[in-house]
Design an enzyme around this catalytic site. Sequence first.
Site, PDB file in Angstrom:
ATOM      1  CG  ASP A  79      -2.319   0.904   0.838  1.00  0.00           C
ATOM      2  OD1 ASP A  79      -2.255   1.673   0.031  1.00  0.00           O
ATOM      3  OD2 ASP A  79      -3.136   0.742   1.990  1.00  0.00           O
ATOM      4  CE  LYS A  80       0.099   7.988  -2.078  1.00  0.00           C
ATOM      5  NZ  LYS A  80      -1.084   8.779  -1.988  1.00  0.00           N
ATOM      6  CG  HIS A  81      -0.817   7.202   4.296  1.00  0.00           C
ATOM      7  ND1 HIS A  81      -2.012   7.091   4.695  1.00  0.00           N
ATOM      8  CD2 HIS A  81      -0.411   8.072   5.351  1.00  0.00           C
ATOM      9  CE1 HIS A  81      -2.632   7.984   5.561  1.00  0.00           C
ATOM     10  NE2 HIS A  81      -1.445   8.689   5.878  1.00  0.00           N
ATOM     11  CB  SER A  82      -0.392  10.698   0.634  1.00  0.00           C
ATOM     12  OG  SER A  82      -0.162  12.319   0.528  1.00  0.00           O
ATOM     13  CE  LYS A 112      -2.425   3.435   4.031  1.00  0.00           C
ATOM     14  NZ  LYS A 112      -3.470   3.438   2.850  1.00  0.00           N
ATOM     15  CB  THR A 164      -8.560   8.983  -1.686  1.00  0.00           C
ATOM     16  OG1 THR A 164      -6.992   9.402  -1.792  1.00  0.00           O
ATOM     17  CG2 THR A 164      -8.626   7.869  -2.735  1.00  0.00           C
ATOM     18  NE  ARG A 205      -3.757  11.871  17.215  1.00  0.00           N
ATOM     19  CZ  ARG A 205      -3.246  11.886  16.033  1.00  0.00           C
ATOM     20  NH1 ARG A 205      -3.758  10.440  15.558  1.00  0.00           N
ATOM     21  NH2 ARG A 205      -2.283  12.344  15.029  1.00  0.00           N
TER      22      ARG A 205
END
Length: 437
Positions: free
Chosen positions: A81-84, A189, A121, A169
Amino acid sequence: MMMPYDIIRKKRDGKVLNKNEISSFISGVIEKDISDAQISAFCMSVYFNGMNLKEKTCLTKSMLNSGRVLNWNNLNGPVADKHSTGGVGDKISLILAPLVASCGLFIPMIAGRGLGHTGGTIDKLESIPGYNTAPEETKFKNVVSGVGCAIVGQTNSLAPADKIFYAIRDVTATIESVPLITASILSKKIAAGISGLVMDIKTGNGAFARKKSFAKQIAGSIVAVSKSLGVRTSTLITDMNQPLGFAIGNSFEVKEAVEFLIGEKRDKRLYELVIELAGDMLLNNGITDTTDLGKDLAKEKLSGGYAAECFNKMIGALGGPKYFIKTYSDDLSFAGLKKVIKAKDTGYIYSVDTLLVGQALALVGGGRKKRGDKIDHSLGFIVNVSVGDWVEKGQNILTAYLKTENQFIEIKNYIEKAYTISSKKPSVSPVIIEKIK
């Protein structure tokens, strides 16, 4: 269960929590034996005193194990996976997931919604008619298995402790805590069953991490904790001192993503970042032996139309139009009032206050000002110039697609204020600032 009061006091006093104390606290949160006030106190104690690597790893693991962890043993390839950390015009996930899936990775991407000046997204995908961002788990797994990728929203069963922590938070000024950021990102993730991750941490005036030093702290923490948990991770620090790509706004960013995938139009900085992230993902997960070989494979799949076809299959499999990459212009909704912002002077585009650009769209309903706000997916901007470009007075710098004249009046000052024009040529930050492994 250990007394939450004692755990909070220990961290408040700057001491190191052990594994049992952290896991006990998270269990208490899930069982509702710990109040919101106590969670808030815990978060504030962590915010001021931090956590060492062992504490952060324990916190991440406890939050990860607070719910289900997906299993992908049936797949014949690596799961990644990818996370931004988010930005303005960041439609990377829409392009990257099908691209690396076409190269042999499986991508079960759990994505989020936008808040404030950053787009989400899931919001972008919900501009596609029929697309289901919350399928049943069986459907989600079948799409990942059959197509190679599926992008959906976070479910209640994956890392539920994170949802509780994040909500608190968000209203207690503890979002900017590196240990809490690390645990939040990685618990979600890794719960999706991945073995490899690439992080895109943005820095600059349009980013969550405005200072590079803070972005590097986040990157170093995530890489270290990931390594402790056996997940191969690399991180890019990338520039968000101007919007990424041509389009800002949900339908418009989906349109740009499709046009990128089919080769109709590709922004240079967006292309560079997509290919670099793809190269790292393919290396990290054993598809290629080097990043350069991964980048070459990604370019090959992109130019051959494989990534576009994978994206199209994902959209159709999750309820969207069957031939979306051909019908996207008709399927998506675009506001009909076209208004242009013009340069007030002649000179170089010296800087862009990217935060203001993002806030302008949120102001008129193209983004959220608070959680739960509905978004008008049809509103958006097309960026006509980049930092370093020479413009003449009266030249178009941004085109807005809106619904009313009042919306244009609301955004006009924001956009004009965001763009600084100077006779001095600026130094333009590279889109990829640093890589951390």
